[in-house]
Design an enzyme around this catalytic site. Structure first.
Site, PDB file in Angstrom:
ATOM      1  N   GLU A   1      56.675  -7.853  19.407  1.00 47.88           N
ATOM      2  CA  GLU A   1      57.355  -7.969  20.557  1.00 47.88           C
ATOM      3  C   GLU A   1      56.533  -7.319  21.819  1.00 47.88           C
ATOM      4  OE1 GLU A   1      61.902  -7.187  22.728  1.00 47.88           O
ATOM      5  OE2 GLU A   1      60.709  -5.549  21.791  1.00 47.88           O
TER       6      GLU A   1
ATOM      7  N   ASP B   1      59.784  -4.155  16.986  1.00 51.87           N
ATOM      8  CA  ASP B   1      60.439  -4.231  18.281  1.00 51.87           C
ATOM      9  C   ASP B   1      59.524  -3.324  19.092  1.00 51.87           C
ATOM     10  OD1 ASP B   1      63.059  -4.538  19.754  1.00 51.87           O
ATOM     11  OD2 ASP B   1      62.826  -2.367  19.750  1.00 51.87           O
TER      12      ASP B   1
END
Length: 537
Positions: A271, A202
């Protein structure tokens, strides 16, 4: 010895948002045993891996992306034994398990932060990003939070500000502190030792910040696509030069990759939300010594259409060189693609699916995408996402894509739970339930199953190079080439019949799903509205 350590190249990864997948214990919240109970369904999709959104111990201010124990399972999701069982049962079905890792920040309820904020001279004093105020008491610079407002929060104990790129309850870890890096790598190793097959990382470009805390310059153009925020968010008004994507991050990613290389067959997908997302993707995946693959927000906006897809994919291909992309058109942070790209028919969604699954790279599919679910329209009183609550009504947040999975059209709460769900089941979703589409030969669900099963047997689609060809407006035509074999992929992204001139006469690839196919007359290909052809040349 692992059969195929590079299984991730061309793999299809199914994203499960555990809160909304299946509730096994009747408390209205999905859990890990619920995922285990539905593994046969996931396996029936013919995907390769499962990406589990966070299930770690958390106060749930950002629904698990605020971790208070990186090695613990939050009780609402089950126990560590439940996780071990999920891994074992997934592996029996030849499904890999990838888990979300939120490395750049923790929860403010993590014991590390409790210790760090206690004083300026404790053992963890430098584990987070602390800074003195300006002489007038204002924050040390102009950095902004993704969720709105200053990225700095005042702490009265230390009489300093701390950095939070997201919620104030998500303080940023200080990766300039060697102990932090060692701890983070140790926590990653903990899960590798439990048998996970990889990690979705993330906000991985947020780990390091500029130690001089220089102001970000203004953005020349307010763009939402690459950084993953909308235009009504002031975050888009800055060029994020100093608060993320710092050069020091590359050395950290090399250390992370070196750790994973000790566990053959494991992988990472990062990401990337950045002003120069394509350049950052290229840097982070190049050389075979950092991330295995990465995705950006470029296909997660409201922009769509053949010209946009062509330019985006072509740009990524030109930048990536030896890197490997991972494509996604939906996830837990953006409006569902059926609504975002204004799909008006199952054929349109099948065309988007065919595009996604024939690009060079790996693919992430978000739960419910295979059902063609639309964005749920929720009332303000039902919202729980702080992002949406802050920016309502211009932006309604992420709850609309996180409503419960619909398993049965004739059961309460769509078969998701016996109790009132944490978010309401959207009425319009009942007709798209798994039980309904399972019985329909031409449903979107069956198209995904068939296409994915067929794709898995096509090395050209899994590993081949890609080259775009000239084609009529609102169509996409490209070739995929691998070890001497060439496929032509033609997509009609309109509701009108079109004719395309191919480089040579084509013949449909053997065994292609029924919805794939056009009419050939020598080199002339005729495609029906939203038609798809995959042919050998």
């Amino acid at each position: 010895m692992m059969k195929n350590p590079d299984w991730w190249r061309g793999a299809v990864i199914y994203q499960v948002y555990p809160r909304s997948f299946y509730d096994s214990n009747g408390d209205g919240i999905g859990d890990l045993p619920g995922v285990t109970a539905k593994l046969d369904y996931i396996a029936s999709l013919n995907v390769d891996a499962i990406w589990l959104s966070p299930f770690f111990t958390s106060p749930m201010k950002d629904f698990g992306y605020d971790v208070s124990d990186y090695r613990g399972v939050d009780p609402i999701f089950g126990t560590i034994e439940d996780f071990d069982e999920l891994i074992a049962e997934a592996h029996k079905r030849d499904l890999k398990i990838m888990i979300d890792q939120v490395l750049s920040h923790s929860s403010d309820q993590h014991r590390w932060f409790t210790e760090s904020r206690a004083s300026r001279d404790n053992p963890k004093a430098d584990w987070y990003v602390w800074a003195d105020p300006n002489a007038d008491g204002t924050p040390p610079n102009n950095w902004l939070s993704v969720f709105g407002g200053s990225a700095w929060a005042w702490d009265s104990r230390r009489k300093q500000y701390y950095l939070h790129n997201f919620l104030t309850s998500q303080p940023d870890l200080n990766f300039h502190c060697p102990d932090v890096v060692e701890q983070v790598l140790s926590d990653v190793k903990f899960w590798l030792d439990r048998g996970v097959d990889g990690f979705r990382l993330d906000a991985i470009n947020f780990c390091f910040h500029d130690p001089e805390l220089r102001d970000n310059p203004p953005s020349n153009a307010v763009a939402e696509g690459s950084i993953g925020v909308r235009k009504e968010n002031p975050y888009a008004y800055q060029f994020h030069k100093y608060d993320k994507t710092r050069p020091e991050n590359l050395a950290f990613l090399q250390r992370l990759r070196a750790l994973l290389d000790q566990y053959p067959g494991t992988t990472t997908v990062g990401e990337i939300g950045d002003d120069n997302s394509l350049q950052t993707m290229a840097e982070y995946t190049s050389g075979g010594d950092k991330l295995h693959m990465a995705y950006s927000f470029d296909l997660l906006t409201e922009q769509h259409g053949a010209d946009f897809f062509h330019k985006t994919v072509d740009s990524i291909e030109k930048k990536l060189t030896d890197g490997w992309p991972c494509w996604a058109i939906g996830n837990h942070d953006v409006s569902r693609v059926a609504t975002r790209w204004q799909a008006r028919s199952p054929e349109q969604l099948k065309a988007y699916m065919a595009m996604l699954l024939t690009l060079r790279g790996s693919v992430c599919i978000y739960q419910g995408e295979e059902l063609g679910l639309t964005e749920a329209e929720l009332e303000y009183k039902d919202l729980v996402d702080p992002y949406g609550i802050n920016f309502w009504p211009e932006y309604k947040g992420r709850d609309g894509c996180r409503t419960p999975m619909v398993w049965h059209n004739k059961e309460a709460n769509g078969g998701f739970s016996d109790a009132r769900p944490w978010l309401p089941v959207y009425d319009e979703h009942y007709g798209a339930a798994v039980a309904v589409q399972h019985e329909q030969e031409n449903s979107i669900l069956q198209a995904y199953r068939t296409f994915l099963g067929w794709r898995a047997q096509q090395p050209v689609l899994l590993k081949g190079d890609i080259e775009f060809l000239e084609s009529p407006e609102n169509t996409l035509v490209y070739t995929r080439t691998y070890e001497g074999a060439t496929f032509l992929v033609a997509l009609n992204l309109t509701d009108q019949q079109v004719r395309i001139t191919a480089p040579a006469a084509g013949q449909r690839v053997s065994g292609a799903p029924d919805f794939v196919g056009g009419s050939w007359n020598d080199r002339e290909l005729e495609l029906q509205p939203w038609g798809v052809e995959i042919a050998t040349l």
